[in-house]
Design an enzyme around this catalytic site. Structure first.
Site, PDB file in Angstrom:
ATOM      1  N   ASP A   1     -39.726 154.558 -43.267  1.00 27.56           N
ATOM      2  CA  ASP A   1     -39.566 155.958 -43.644  1.00 27.56           C
ATOM      3  C   ASP A   1     -40.098 156.246 -45.046  1.00 27.56           C
ATOM      4  O   ASP A   1     -40.104 155.376 -45.916  1.00 27.56           O
ATOM      5  CB  ASP A   1     -38.085 156.357 -43.593  1.00 27.56           C
ATOM      6  CG  ASP A   1     -37.500 156.234 -42.203  1.00 27.56           C
ATOM      7  OD1 ASP A   1     -38.283 156.269 -41.234  1.00 27.56           O
ATOM      8  OD2 ASP A   1     -36.273 156.093 -42.088  1.00 27.56           O
ATOM      9  N   ILE A   2     -40.472 157.483 -45.273  1.00 32.54           N
ATOM     10  CA  ILE A   2     -41.021 157.896 -46.555  1.00 32.54           C
ATOM     11  C   ILE A   2     -40.039 157.663 -47.696  1.00 32.54           C
ATOM     12  O   ILE A   2     -40.422 157.351 -48.828  1.00 32.54           O
ATOM     13  CB  ILE A   2     -41.455 159.381 -46.501  1.00 32.54           C
ATOM     14  CG1 ILE A   2     -42.227 159.769 -47.753  1.00 32.54           C
ATOM     15  CG2 ILE A   2     -40.254 160.296 -46.291  1.00 32.54           C
ATOM     16  CD1 ILE A   2     -42.851 161.145 -47.681  1.00 32.54           C
TER      17      ILE A   2
END
Length: 279
Positions: free
Chosen positions: A147-148
């Site tokens: 995930d970012i």
């Protein structure tokens, strides 16, 4: 991969691999597509197989292969040395992804982690003899997502065999994460406040997107941090699992994929997968 005119390999220059020489799942039915069978045998990815077939580097039972060709599990599949040489030049890179970078294609103004794969960001303690070259960026793709807003180990590879092993439908490779959490207003001694029965649910019993999750190993690393070991990778899986039991994730770091550890690789830096390392 660079475009080259198709070449027909001379039989003496071919590396012969017989279906059945390697353990591989036997597909049902009397015939399967050649590229799928090559992937099952661990020779390459399906995309790579199609590229080799187009270049004339594949033969089936002694005859040049054609795109989309059906084969049986007993068919003899041969690949030319050119394919083997091309595969040896492919790289697999480990990067400690920082927060703010996406794993794959750029989105919403955020850059992909691959932009960090530059000579200046190579870890000084990377002891690989591999020399950096811009051709190593061609086809370099993430084998799994991160995930970012998460950090840690991300695998980027040109090798379809590595990608299939890590993210194929039948992959059972473990991924290990350290996850800092809060529970309601509790941010310090979360372990004492969190009900044990909910910890059991994190291990087994939750569903996402209408499908039950595979059993996971979840335990307390310290009073504010959980250790997750998963054998699957649904989008934002750990954060969504935690939400279902009332936990809020304040930090997430992937520290291991299979037998490969993040170790002391600094955030934002990368290294080559060493020859002796295997996922």
């Amino acid at each position: 991969m660079s475009e080259l005119p198709p070449r027909k390999p001379a039989p003496p220059a071919a590396t012969r691999i017989r279906a059945g020489d390697k353990a591989a799942p036997a597909s049902t039915g009397s015939a399967i597509r050649l590229n799928k069978r090559m992937a099952e045998l661990g020779m390459c990815s399906r995309r790579e197989a199609d590229d080799w077939i187009a270049r004339g580097w594949v033969r089936v039972d002694g005859a040049p292969a054609v795109m989309g060709q059906p084969v049986s599990i007993h068919s003899r599949i041969e690949v030319a040395r050119e394919a083997e040489q091309q595969q040896r030049q492919q790289v697999t890179i480990l990067i400690n992804k920082p927060v703010g970078y996406v794993s794959g294609q750029a989105e919403d103004g955020h850059e992909p982690a691959v932009v960090l794969v530059q000579p200046g960001n190579r870890w000084s303690q990377c002891n690989s003899r591999m020399r950096w070259g811009h051709e190593q960026l061609r086809g370099l793709a993430p084998a799994g997502r991160l995930d970012i807003d998460s950090i840690g180990l991300l695998v980027l590879t040109q090798d379809g065999r590595v990608a299939r092993h890590l993210i194929g439908e039948d992959s059972e490779v473990e991924k290990e994460y350290l996850v800092r959490v809060s529970y309601g207003a509790e941010t310090l001694n979360v372990q004492a406040a969190f009900p044990p029965e909910k910890l059991k649910l994190l291990c087994h019993g939750l569903s996402l997107d209408g499908e039950p999750l595979k059993p996971a190993q979840v335990s307390w690393q310290n009073p504010e941090q959980l250790r997750f070991i998963l054998r699957e990778g649904k989008k934002r899986q750990i954060r969504r699992m935690c939400e279902q039991v009332g936990l809020f994730v304040t930090g997430l770091k992937r520290v291991r994929i299979g037998q490969v550890n993040l170790g002391h690789l600094p955030v934002g830096q990368w290294r080559y997968l060493a020859p002796h390392e295997h996922f």
